[in-house]
Motif scaffolding. Structure first.
Motif: not given
Length: 111
Positions: A19-26, A99-104
């Protein structure tokens, strides 16, 4: 039959990594919302200052030509401020999109 002990730390670590990607997205979303709220607060303050300046000019003006001159000056300052705010909004949108594209990209790389 072998009896394995239940390791809670391993379970939590696998949960964190999943769940690290979800946490970072939040976190990124909250940063963006905070920046947008500060931006909106600034724009509201600009409108308040503009309306107060308009009111003061209307009360203090001694003639119609003086009133028109003061309103023109106030409106030109206000339009310059709004142009700066528009550039600030564009910067916020660009940084958020980056930031969104980097997260994706990071999230799809983990998958």
């Amino acid at each position: 039959m072998t009896d394995r002990t239940f390791d809670v730390n391993t379970w939590f670590e696998s949960y964190r990594s999943a769940f690290a990607p979800v946490s970072r997205a939040q976190q990124e979303a909250l940063k963006s919302v905070e920046r947008l709220a500060h931006y909106q607060f600034g724009v509201a303050g600009d409108y308040l200052e503009w309306s107060l300046a308009q009111t003061k000019a209307a009360v203090a003006a001694k003639s119609a030509s003086e009133l028109v001159g003061q309103h023109t000056e106030i409106n030109s300052r206000f339009s310059e401020q709004l142009k700066k705010r528009a550039q600030e909004f564009a910067a916020i949108a660009t940084e958020t999109q980056g930031a969104v594209s980097q997260w994706l990209g990071e999230a799809s790389a983990k998958v």
